[in-house]
Design a protein around this motif. Structure first.
Motif, short mmCIF file in Angstrom:
data_model
loop_
_atom_site.label_atom_id
_atom_site.label_comp_id
_atom_site.label_asym_id
_atom_site.label_seq_id
_atom_site.Cartn_x
_atom_site.Cartn_y
_atom_site.Cartn_z
N MET A 56 5.38 1.71 -10.13
CA MET A 56 4.82 0.36 -10.31
C MET A 56 4.32 -0.18 -8.96
N ASN A 57 5.15 0.00 -7.93
CA ASN A 57 4.76 -0.44 -6.59
C ASN A 57 3.49 0.22 -6.13
N CYS A 58 3.39 1.52 -6.39
CA CYS A 58 2.20 2.27 -5.99
C CYS A 58 0.97 1.72 -6.68
N ILE A 59 1.11 1.44 -7.97
CA ILE A 59 -0.03 0.93 -8.73
C ILE A 59 -0.46 -0.43 -8.19
N ILE A 60 0.53 -1.26 -7.93
CA ILE A 60 0.21 -2.61 -7.45
C ILE A 60 -0.43 -2.55 -6.07
N LYS A 61 0.10 -1.65 -5.23
CA LYS A 61 -0.48 -1.49 -3.90
C LYS A 61 -1.93 -1.05 -3.98
N ARG A 62 -2.16 -0.10 -4.93
CA ARG A 62 -3.49 0.49 -5.06
C ARG A 62 -4.49 -0.53 -5.65
N TYR A 63 -4.03 -1.35 -6.60
CA TYR A 63 -4.97 -2.15 -7.38
C TYR A 63 -4.97 -3.64 -7.06
N SER A 64 -4.14 -4.07 -6.14
CA SER A 64 -4.12 -5.50 -5.86
C SER A 64 -4.70 -5.77 -4.48
N SER A 65 -5.10 -6.99 -4.26
CA SER A 65 -5.35 -7.42 -2.88
C SER A 65 -4.44 -8.61 -2.62
N ASN A 66 -3.69 -8.52 -1.55
CA ASN A 66 -2.66 -9.50 -1.21
C ASN A 66 -1.67 -9.72 -2.35
N GLY A 67 -1.35 -8.64 -3.06
CA GLY A 67 -0.36 -8.74 -4.12
C GLY A 67 -0.85 -9.37 -5.40
N LYS A 68 -2.16 -9.62 -5.49
CA LYS A 68 -2.73 -10.21 -6.71
C LYS A 68 -3.72 -9.24 -7.32
N ILE A 69 -3.64 -9.10 -8.63
CA ILE A 69 -4.53 -8.19 -9.33
C ILE A 69 -5.57 -9.02 -10.09
N SER A 70 -6.84 -8.79 -9.76
CA SER A 70 -7.91 -9.50 -10.45
C SER A 70 -8.23 -8.78 -11.75
N PHE A 71 -9.10 -9.37 -12.56
CA PHE A 71 -9.43 -8.76 -13.85
C PHE A 71 -10.05 -7.38 -13.68
N ASP A 72 -10.98 -7.24 -12.73
CA ASP A 72 -11.61 -5.94 -12.48
C ASP A 72 -10.57 -4.88 -12.13
N ASP A 73 -9.65 -5.27 -11.26
CA ASP A 73 -8.61 -4.33 -10.84
C ASP A 73 -7.70 -3.98 -12.01
N HIS A 93 3.73 13.85 -15.21
CA HIS A 93 2.42 13.60 -14.62
C HIS A 93 2.40 12.27 -13.89
N LEU A 94 2.98 11.26 -14.52
CA LEU A 94 3.02 9.93 -13.89
C LEU A 94 3.81 9.96 -12.60
N ARG A 95 4.89 10.71 -12.64
CA ARG A 95 5.73 10.77 -11.44
C ARG A 95 4.93 11.40 -10.30
N GLU A 96 4.23 12.48 -10.63
CA GLU A 96 3.39 13.12 -9.62
C GLU A 96 2.28 12.19 -9.19
N ALA A 97 1.69 11.55 -10.18
CA ALA A 97 0.52 10.71 -9.92
C ALA A 97 0.86 9.56 -8.99
N SER A 98 2.09 9.08 -9.08
CA SER A 98 2.44 7.93 -8.26
C SER A 98 2.33 8.26 -6.78
N GLY A 99 2.29 9.58 -6.46
CA GLY A 99 2.14 9.99 -5.08
C GLY A 99 0.76 9.72 -4.52
N PHE A 100 -0.25 9.82 -5.36
CA PHE A 100 -1.60 9.68 -4.81
C PHE A 100 -2.29 8.38 -5.20
N MET A 101 -1.66 7.58 -6.03
CA MET A 101 -2.34 6.35 -6.45
C MET A 101 -2.31 5.28 -5.37
#
Ligand SMILES: [Ca+2]
Length: 101
Positions: A56-73, A93-101
């Motif tokens: 979850m942290n990885c996804i948020i880091k990847r898709y947010s700016s300043n901890g906020k996720i916009s609609f596009d993201d 797969h998700l576990r592996e994927a979290s490494g590169f997201m």
């Protein structure tokens, strides 16, 4: 492959986007126009995904700016989650994927 988009395809895409928009607005509990990590966590579990806090942290880091996720993201993130979970071994797969997201 045709590059032009027919009206029906457009309507379909519009319906999908509209559905995402509705969902995005429904998870934005404080109506701030962005989704924060806590709201995203609830959204992800409401979509039926079970992610570890790390993933979850990885996804948020990847898709947010300043901890906020916009609609596009949020859309990009949903597409990513979907593409990961079509894999039959999606838990691994998700576990592996979290490494590169
Ligand atoms: Ca919010």
């Amino acid at each position: 492959m045709s590059c032009s988009m027919g009206f029906n395809e457009f309507k379909e895409l519009w319906a999908v986007l509209n559905g995402w928009k509705q969902h995005f607005m429904s998870i934005d509990k404080d109506m701030s126009g962005t989704v924060d990590p806590q709201e995203m966590g609830q959204a992800v579990s409401s979509m039926g995904y079970r992610l570890s806090p790390q993933a979850m942290n990885c996804i948020i880091k990847r898709y947010s700016s300043n901890g906020k996720i916009s609609f596009d993201d949020y859309v990009a993130c949903s597409v990513k989650l979907r593409s990961l979970t079509v894999h039959p071994m999606h838990h691994e797969h998700l576990r592996e994927a979290s490494g590169f997201m």
